[in-house]
Design a protein around this motif. Structure first.
Motif, PDB file in Angstrom:
ATOM      1  N   GLY A 257       1.133  45.263-115.175  1.00  0.00           N
ATOM      2  CA  GLY A 257       1.434  43.986-115.811  1.00  0.00           C
ATOM      3  C   GLY A 257       2.717  44.042-116.621  1.00  0.00           C
ATOM      4  N   ARG A 258       2.941  45.159-117.311  1.00  0.00           N
ATOM      5  CA  ARG A 258       4.182  45.347-118.065  1.00  0.00           C
ATOM      6  C   ARG A 258       5.382  45.354-117.119  1.00  0.00           C
ATOM      7  N   LEU A 259       5.217  46.002-115.956  1.00  0.00           N
ATOM      8  CA  LEU A 259       6.288  46.059-114.971  1.00  0.00           C
ATOM      9  C   LEU A 259       6.659  44.654-114.502  1.00  0.00           C
ATOM     10  N   THR A 260       5.625  43.843-114.256  1.00  0.00           N
ATOM     11  CA  THR A 260       5.862  42.475-113.805  1.00  0.00           C
ATOM     12  C   THR A 260       6.489  41.626-114.897  1.00  0.00           C
ATOM     13  N   SER A 261       5.968  41.754-116.122  1.00  0.00           N
ATOM     14  CA  SER A 261       6.467  40.929-117.225  1.00  0.00           C
ATOM     15  C   SER A 261       7.928  41.228-117.557  1.00  0.00           C
ATOM     16  N   GLN A 262       8.373  42.459-117.280  1.00  0.00           N
ATOM     17  CA  GLN A 262       9.764  42.814-117.538  1.00  0.00           C
ATOM     18  C   GLN A 262      10.693  42.421-116.384  1.00  0.00           C
ATOM     19  N   GLY A 263      10.130  41.791-115.355  1.00  0.00           N
ATOM     20  CA  GLY A 263      10.956  41.235-114.284  1.00  0.00           C
ATOM     21  C   GLY A 263      11.225  42.147-113.116  1.00  0.00           C
ATOM     22  N   TYR A 264      10.512  43.259-113.005  1.00  0.00           N
ATOM     23  CA  TYR A 264      10.732  44.161-111.874  1.00  0.00           C
ATOM     24  C   TYR A 264      10.025  43.622-110.634  1.00  0.00           C
ATOM     25  N   ARG A 265      10.723  43.636-109.531  1.00  0.00           N
ATOM     26  CA  ARG A 265      10.180  43.220-108.243  1.00  0.00           C
ATOM     27  C   ARG A 265      10.630  44.218-107.183  1.00  0.00           C
ATOM     28  N   GLN A 266       9.952  44.180-106.050  1.00  0.00           N
ATOM     29  CA  GLN A 266      10.356  45.021-104.921  1.00  0.00           C
ATOM     30  C   GLN A 266      10.930  44.125-103.835  1.00  0.00           C
ATOM     31  N   GLN A 267      12.203  44.336-103.504  1.00  0.00           N
ATOM     32  CA  GLN A 267      12.882  43.565-102.458  1.00  0.00           C
ATOM     33  C   GLN A 267      12.689  44.292-101.138  1.00  0.00           C
ATOM     34  N   VAL A 268      12.088  43.622-100.164  1.00  0.00           N
ATOM     35  CA  VAL A 268      11.743  44.244 -98.882  1.00  0.00           C
ATOM     36  C   VAL A 268      12.449  43.508 -97.751  1.00  0.00           C
ATOM     37  N   SER A 269      13.170  44.262 -96.919  1.00  0.00           N
ATOM     38  CA  SER A 269      13.770  43.723 -95.699  1.00  0.00           C
ATOM     39  C   SER A 269      12.927  44.174 -94.516  1.00  0.00           C
ATOM     40  N   TYR A 270      12.596  43.263 -93.631  1.00  0.00           N
ATOM     41  CA  TYR A 270      11.672  43.592 -92.557  1.00  0.00           C
ATOM     42  C   TYR A 270      11.902  42.691 -91.350  1.00  0.00           C
ATOM     43  N   HIS A 271      11.366  43.127 -90.221  1.00  0.00           N
ATOM     44  CA  HIS A 271      11.323  42.303 -89.017  1.00  0.00           C
ATOM     45  C   HIS A 271       9.859  41.966 -88.741  1.00  0.00           C
ATOM     46  N   PRO A 272       9.516  40.686 -88.657  1.00  0.00           N
ATOM     47  CA  PRO A 272       8.120  40.319 -88.402  1.00  0.00           C
ATOM     48  C   PRO A 272       7.652  40.736 -87.019  1.00  0.00           C
ATOM     49  N   ALA A 273       6.335  40.863 -86.883  1.00  0.00           N
ATOM     50  CA  ALA A 273       5.745  41.377 -85.644  1.00  0.00           C
ATOM     51  C   ALA A 273       6.064  40.502 -84.435  1.00  0.00           C
ATOM     52  N   ASP A 274       6.260  39.200 -84.641  1.00  0.00           N
ATOM     53  CA  ASP A 274       6.478  38.316 -83.484  1.00  0.00           C
ATOM     54  C   ASP A 274       7.867  38.459 -82.869  1.00  0.00           C
ATOM     55  N   ARG A 275       8.687  39.369 -83.400  1.00  0.00           N
ATOM     56  CA  ARG A 275       9.999  39.628 -82.796  1.00  0.00           C
ATOM     57  C   ARG A 275       9.951  40.775 -81.786  1.00  0.00           C
ATOM     58  N   PHE A 276       8.772  41.311 -81.548  1.00  0.00           N
ATOM     59  CA  PHE A 276       8.657  42.486 -80.682  1.00  0.00           C
ATOM     60  C   PHE A 276       9.301  42.247 -79.327  1.00  0.00           C
ATOM     61  N   TRP A 277       8.929  41.159 -78.638  1.00  0.00           N
ATOM     62  CA  TRP A 277       9.450  40.938 -77.289  1.00  0.00           C
ATOM     63  C   TRP A 277      10.916  40.538 -77.312  1.00  0.00           C
ATOM     64  N   ALA A 278      11.381  39.883 -78.379  1.00  0.00           N
ATOM     65  CA  ALA A 278      12.812  39.581 -78.489  1.00  0.00           C
ATOM     66  C   ALA A 278      13.619  40.874 -78.573  1.00  0.00           C
ATOM     67  N   PHE A 279      13.140  41.836 -79.342  1.00  0.00           N
ATOM     68  CA  PHE A 279      13.801  43.137 -79.411  1.00  0.00           C
ATOM     69  C   PHE A 279      13.733  43.848 -78.066  1.00  0.00           C
ATOM     70  N   GLN A 280      12.594  43.749 -77.395  1.00  0.00           N
ATOM     71  CA  GLN A 280      12.443  44.405 -76.101  1.00  0.00           C
ATOM     72  C   GLN A 280      13.465  43.888 -75.102  1.00  0.00           C
ATOM     73  N   TRP A 281      13.608  42.580 -74.980  1.00  0.00           N
ATOM     74  CA  TRP A 281      14.533  42.013 -74.007  1.00  0.00           C
ATOM     75  C   TRP A 281      15.981  42.339 -74.362  1.00  0.00           C
ATOM     76  N   ARG A 282      16.319  42.285 -75.635  1.00  0.00           N
ATOM     77  CA  ARG A 282      17.701  42.552 -76.034  1.00  0.00           C
ATOM     78  C   ARG A 282      18.068  44.013 -75.800  1.00  0.00           C
ATOM     79  N   GLU A 283      17.154  44.901 -76.150  1.00  0.00           N
ATOM     80  CA  GLU A 283      17.472  46.312 -75.965  1.00  0.00           C
ATOM     81  C   GLU A 283      17.520  46.679 -74.490  1.00  0.00           C
ATOM     82  N   MET A 284      16.603  46.135 -73.682  1.00  0.00           N
ATOM     83  CA  MET A 284      16.655  46.424 -72.257  1.00  0.00           C
ATOM     84  C   MET A 284      17.965  45.921 -71.655  1.00  0.00           C
ATOM     85  N   ALA A 285      18.416  44.743 -72.080  1.00  0.00           N
ATOM     86  CA  ALA A 285      19.684  44.207 -71.574  1.00  0.00           C
ATOM     87  C   ALA A 285      20.844  45.133 -71.926  1.00  0.00           C
ATOM     88  N   ILE A 286      20.831  45.691 -73.139  1.00  0.00           N
ATOM     89  CA  ILE A 286      21.898  46.619 -73.539  1.00  0.00           C
ATOM     90  C   ILE A 286      21.907  47.840 -72.639  1.00  0.00           C
TER      91      ILE A 286
END
Length: 269
Positions: A221-250
Protein backbone atom coordinates in the motif's frame (compact mmCIF):
# COMPACT_ATOMS: atom_id res chain seq x y z
CA UNK A 1 24.20 -45.42 -60.86
CA UNK A 2 26.37 -43.80 -63.49
CA UNK A 3 29.81 -45.45 -63.59
CA UNK A 4 33.06 -44.06 -64.88
CA UNK A 5 32.69 -46.08 -68.12
CA UNK A 6 29.18 -44.76 -68.59
CA UNK A 7 30.41 -41.22 -68.08
CA UNK A 8 33.15 -41.82 -70.62
CA UNK A 9 30.75 -43.17 -73.23
CA UNK A 10 28.44 -40.24 -72.69
CA UNK A 11 31.30 -37.75 -72.82
CA UNK A 12 30.32 -36.30 -69.47
CA UNK A 13 33.60 -36.43 -67.57
CA UNK A 14 34.34 -32.78 -68.12
CA UNK A 15 30.84 -31.63 -67.22
CA UNK A 16 30.01 -33.99 -64.39
CA UNK A 17 33.30 -33.81 -62.56
CA UNK A 18 36.19 -36.11 -61.84
CA UNK A 19 35.79 -39.87 -62.11
CA UNK A 20 36.96 -41.39 -58.83
CA UNK A 21 36.69 -45.03 -57.82
CA UNK A 22 34.38 -45.95 -60.65
CA UNK A 23 31.86 -43.19 -59.81
CA UNK A 24 31.31 -39.60 -60.76
CA UNK A 25 32.07 -36.93 -58.18
CA UNK A 26 29.69 -34.08 -58.85
CA UNK A 27 30.43 -30.47 -58.18
CA UNK A 28 27.96 -28.57 -55.99
CA UNK A 29 26.31 -26.71 -58.87
CA UNK A 30 25.49 -29.86 -60.80
CA UNK A 31 22.74 -32.35 -60.28
CA UNK A 32 21.91 -35.41 -62.28
CA UNK A 33 19.22 -35.25 -64.92
CA UNK A 34 20.24 -38.30 -66.90
CA UNK A 35 17.13 -38.81 -68.92
CA UNK A 36 17.05 -39.24 -72.71
CA UNK A 37 18.88 -37.74 -74.48
CA UNK A 38 21.19 -37.86 -71.41
CA UNK A 39 21.66 -34.22 -70.70
CA UNK A 40 23.47 -32.83 -67.65
CA UNK A 41 21.68 -29.66 -66.61
CA UNK A 42 23.41 -26.95 -64.69
CA UNK A 43 21.60 -25.21 -61.90
CA UNK A 44 21.43 -24.98 -58.12
CA UNK A 45 22.70 -28.00 -56.18
CA UNK A 46 19.21 -29.40 -56.05
CA UNK A 47 16.03 -28.62 -57.86
CA UNK A 48 13.69 -26.31 -56.03
CA UNK A 49 11.17 -29.15 -56.10
CA UNK A 50 13.43 -31.14 -53.79
CA UNK A 51 12.74 -28.58 -51.05
CA UNK A 52 8.99 -29.14 -51.23
CA UNK A 53 8.94 -32.34 -49.11
CA UNK A 54 11.02 -30.63 -46.41
CA UNK A 55 8.76 -27.58 -46.43
CA UNK A 56 5.65 -29.74 -46.27
CA UNK A 57 7.10 -31.79 -43.43
CA UNK A 58 7.98 -28.63 -41.50
CA UNK A 59 4.51 -27.18 -42.01
CA UNK A 60 2.74 -30.38 -41.02
CA UNK A 61 4.94 -30.77 -37.95
CA UNK A 62 4.15 -27.25 -36.79
CA UNK A 63 0.40 -27.69 -37.34
CA UNK A 64 0.42 -31.08 -35.59
CA UNK A 65 2.30 -29.61 -32.63
CA UNK A 66 -0.16 -26.71 -32.46
CA UNK A 67 -3.10 -29.11 -32.36
CA UNK A 68 -1.49 -31.40 -29.79
CA UNK A 69 -0.41 -28.53 -27.51
CA UNK A 70 -3.68 -26.59 -27.71
CA UNK A 71 -4.95 -27.78 -24.28
CA UNK A 72 -1.56 -27.02 -22.73
CA UNK A 73 -1.46 -23.54 -24.27
CA UNK A 74 -4.99 -22.87 -23.01
CA UNK A 75 -4.06 -24.00 -19.50
CA UNK A 76 -0.98 -21.77 -19.51
CA UNK A 77 -3.00 -18.80 -20.74
CA UNK A 78 -5.53 -19.32 -17.94
CA UNK A 79 -2.81 -18.67 -15.35
CA UNK A 80 -2.43 -15.07 -16.57
CA UNK A 81 1.34 -15.24 -16.40
CA UNK A 82 1.56 -16.77 -12.94
CA UNK A 83 4.35 -19.32 -12.46
CA UNK A 84 3.57 -22.89 -13.43
CA UNK A 85 5.44 -26.20 -13.38
CA UNK A 86 8.60 -26.11 -15.50
CA UNK A 87 8.11 -24.75 -19.00
CA UNK A 88 4.33 -24.85 -18.55
CA UNK A 89 4.34 -21.17 -17.69
CA UNK A 90 5.38 -20.02 -21.16
CA UNK A 91 2.63 -18.87 -23.57
CA UNK A 92 2.84 -19.92 -27.19
CA UNK A 93 4.05 -16.43 -28.17
CA UNK A 94 7.14 -16.89 -26.02
CA UNK A 95 10.33 -17.28 -28.12
CA UNK A 96 11.02 -20.73 -26.64
CA UNK A 97 7.60 -21.99 -27.77
CA UNK A 98 6.70 -19.93 -30.83
CA UNK A 99 9.14 -21.69 -33.18
CA UNK A 100 7.42 -25.05 -32.66
CA UNK A 101 3.89 -23.89 -33.38
CA UNK A 102 1.80 -22.93 -36.38
CA UNK A 103 3.14 -22.47 -39.91
CA UNK A 104 6.55 -20.87 -39.32
CA UNK A 105 8.36 -24.25 -39.42
CA UNK A 106 7.50 -24.30 -43.13
CA UNK A 107 9.43 -21.06 -43.63
CA UNK A 108 12.29 -22.33 -41.47
CA UNK A 109 12.59 -25.49 -43.60
CA UNK A 110 12.68 -23.56 -46.89
CA UNK A 111 15.21 -21.08 -45.55
CA UNK A 112 17.47 -23.76 -44.01
CA UNK A 113 17.44 -25.81 -47.22
CA UNK A 114 18.42 -22.93 -49.48
CA UNK A 115 20.88 -21.55 -46.94
CA UNK A 116 22.60 -24.94 -47.06
CA UNK A 117 22.57 -24.83 -50.86
CA UNK A 118 24.21 -21.40 -50.89
CA UNK A 119 26.83 -22.30 -48.30
CA UNK A 120 27.59 -25.53 -50.18
CA UNK A 121 28.26 -23.59 -53.38
CA UNK A 122 30.69 -21.30 -51.59
CA UNK A 123 32.54 -23.80 -49.37
CA UNK A 124 32.16 -26.99 -51.44
CA UNK A 125 33.25 -29.25 -48.58
CA UNK A 126 30.62 -31.20 -46.70
CA UNK A 127 31.64 -31.03 -43.04
CA UNK A 128 32.75 -27.36 -43.01
CA UNK A 129 29.59 -26.42 -44.91
CA UNK A 130 27.42 -28.27 -42.37
CA UNK A 131 29.15 -26.51 -39.47
CA UNK A 132 28.71 -23.09 -41.07
CA UNK A 133 25.08 -23.89 -41.90
CA UNK A 134 24.33 -24.84 -38.29
CA UNK A 135 25.99 -21.71 -36.92
CA UNK A 136 24.30 -19.43 -39.46
CA UNK A 137 20.85 -20.92 -38.92
CA UNK A 138 21.10 -20.72 -35.11
CA UNK A 139 22.32 -17.12 -35.33
CA UNK A 140 19.42 -16.25 -37.64
CA UNK A 141 16.88 -17.86 -35.31
CA UNK A 142 18.23 -16.08 -32.23
CA UNK A 143 18.35 -12.73 -34.03
CA UNK A 144 14.79 -13.18 -35.26
CA UNK A 145 13.34 -14.16 -31.88
CA UNK A 146 15.21 -11.64 -29.75
CA UNK A 147 15.75 -8.59 -31.98
CA UNK A 148 13.26 -8.69 -34.87
CA UNK A 149 10.07 -10.51 -33.88
CA UNK A 150 9.23 -8.23 -30.90
CA UNK A 151 9.17 -5.29 -33.32
CA UNK A 152 7.13 -6.83 -36.14
CA UNK A 153 4.14 -5.21 -34.45
CA UNK A 154 3.97 -2.29 -32.05
CA UNK A 155 3.65 -3.62 -28.48
CA UNK A 156 0.74 -2.79 -26.24
CA UNK A 157 1.50 -1.13 -22.92
CA UNK A 158 -0.15 -1.04 -19.54
CA UNK A 159 0.72 0.37 -16.13
CA UNK A 160 -0.34 -1.61 -13.09
CA UNK A 161 0.02 -1.29 -9.35
CA UNK A 162 2.45 -3.63 -7.61
CA UNK A 163 0.84 -5.91 -5.06
CA UNK A 164 1.07 -9.34 -3.49
CA UNK A 165 -1.29 -10.77 -6.10
CA UNK A 166 0.72 -9.90 -9.18
CA UNK A 167 4.34 -9.69 -8.01
CA UNK A 168 6.31 -12.64 -9.41
CA UNK A 169 9.96 -11.67 -8.94
CA UNK A 170 12.22 -9.32 -6.98
CA UNK A 171 15.86 -9.21 -8.05
CA UNK A 172 18.79 -8.54 -5.77
CA UNK A 173 19.02 -5.07 -7.21
CA UNK A 174 15.35 -4.45 -6.53
CA UNK A 175 14.16 -5.10 -10.09
CA UNK A 176 10.54 -6.17 -10.10
CA UNK A 177 8.45 -8.35 -12.38
CA UNK A 178 4.70 -8.62 -12.26
CA UNK A 179 2.07 -10.69 -14.02
CA UNK A 180 -0.62 -8.85 -15.96
CA UNK A 181 -4.23 -9.79 -16.48
CA UNK A 182 -3.72 -10.59 -20.17
CA UNK A 183 -4.09 -14.37 -20.66
CA UNK A 184 -1.43 -15.78 -22.99
CA UNK A 185 0.32 -12.44 -23.51
CA UNK A 186 4.01 -12.25 -24.38
CA UNK A 187 5.64 -9.75 -22.03
CA UNK A 188 8.68 -8.30 -23.79
CA UNK A 189 9.78 -5.75 -21.20
CA UNK A 190 8.75 -4.11 -17.96
CA UNK A 191 10.14 -1.54 -15.59
CA UNK A 192 9.10 0.46 -12.56
CA UNK A 193 7.86 4.02 -13.12
CA UNK A 194 6.90 6.97 -10.94
CA UNK A 195 5.24 10.10 -12.27
CA UNK A 196 5.78 8.80 -15.79
CA UNK A 197 9.55 8.33 -15.43
CA UNK A 198 11.55 5.11 -15.11
CA UNK A 199 12.90 4.72 -11.58
CA UNK A 200 14.41 2.07 -9.35
CA UNK A 201 12.03 0.66 -6.72
CA UNK A 202 12.74 1.76 -3.15
CA UNK A 203 15.05 -0.52 -1.19
CA UNK A 204 12.38 -1.40 1.34
CA UNK A 205 10.30 -3.14 -1.35
CA UNK A 206 12.33 -6.27 -0.55
CA UNK A 207 10.39 -6.53 2.72
CA UNK A 208 6.95 -6.39 1.13
CA UNK A 209 6.47 -10.11 0.33
CA UNK A 210 7.42 -11.15 3.88
CA UNK A 211 5.03 -8.62 5.38
CA UNK A 212 2.30 -9.78 3.04
CA UNK A 213 2.77 -13.37 4.18
CA UNK A 214 2.27 -12.16 7.77
CA UNK A 215 -1.12 -10.81 6.75
CA UNK A 216 -0.43 -7.12 6.19
CA UNK A 217 -0.37 -5.28 2.87
CA UNK A 218 0.86 -2.01 4.35
CA UNK A 219 4.15 -2.28 2.48
CA UNK A 220 2.50 -2.70 -0.94
CA UNK A 221 0.00 0.00 0.00
CA UNK A 222 2.88 2.37 0.77
CA UNK A 223 4.39 1.54 -2.63
CA UNK A 224 1.12 2.40 -4.35
CA UNK A 225 0.50 5.57 -2.34
CA UNK A 226 3.95 6.89 -3.27
CA UNK A 227 3.06 6.54 -6.96
CA UNK A 228 5.11 3.51 -7.97
CA UNK A 229 3.72 1.51 -10.88
CA UNK A 230 5.00 -1.23 -13.14
CA UNK A 231 5.04 -0.33 -16.85
CA UNK A 232 4.63 -3.49 -18.95
CA UNK A 233 5.09 -3.80 -22.72
CA UNK A 234 3.51 -6.90 -24.20
CA UNK A 235 1.96 -8.54 -27.23
CA UNK A 236 -1.55 -9.93 -26.62
CA UNK A 237 -2.28 -13.58 -27.31
CA UNK A 238 -4.54 -12.83 -30.29
CA UNK A 239 -1.52 -11.67 -32.31
CA UNK A 240 -0.14 -15.20 -32.52
CA UNK A 241 -1.24 -15.90 -36.10
CA UNK A 242 -0.33 -12.38 -37.26
CA UNK A 243 3.22 -13.01 -36.04
CA UNK A 244 3.19 -16.45 -37.65
CA UNK A 245 2.25 -15.14 -41.10
CA UNK A 246 4.68 -12.21 -40.96
CA UNK A 247 7.61 -14.30 -39.85
CA UNK A 248 6.92 -17.05 -42.38
CA UNK A 249 6.78 -14.40 -45.13
CA UNK A 250 10.18 -13.07 -44.03
CA UNK A 251 11.76 -16.52 -44.14
CA UNK A 252 10.22 -17.33 -47.51
CA UNK A 253 11.56 -14.07 -48.94
CA UNK A 254 15.00 -14.91 -47.55
CA UNK A 255 14.73 -18.36 -49.13
CA UNK A 256 13.82 -16.86 -52.51
CA UNK A 257 16.75 -14.46 -52.25
CA UNK A 258 19.10 -17.35 -51.44
CA UNK A 259 17.75 -19.29 -54.41
CA UNK A 260 18.61 -16.34 -56.63
CA UNK A 261 22.09 -16.08 -55.12
CA UNK A 262 22.61 -19.81 -55.65
CA UNK A 263 21.54 -19.66 -59.29
CA UNK A 264 23.78 -16.65 -59.90
CA UNK A 265 26.70 -18.38 -58.18
CA UNK A 266 26.26 -21.49 -60.31
CA UNK A 267 26.30 -19.49 -63.51
CA UNK A 268 29.51 -17.83 -62.40
CA UNK A 269 31.28 -21.15 -61.84
Amino acid sequence: MLTGDDAGRLGLEDDAGDVVGGGVVQFPCQFQAFTPPYRLDRGPPAAVGEAEPQMAAGGLLGIAMTWWAAPIDAAIASRNGRPGPGVFVLPRLNPLIFDTRGIVPLGYAAFAFLLGVTIGIVIRRTLPAMAVLLAAFVLTQVTMSMAIRPHLMAPSRTATTINAGNLTFIGRGGDLEVAIDRPGAWVISQHTVKAGRSVSPPSWVMDCPAQSRRGTDACFGRLTSQGYRQQVSYHPADRFWAFQWREMAIYLMLAIALAGVSAWGCRRL
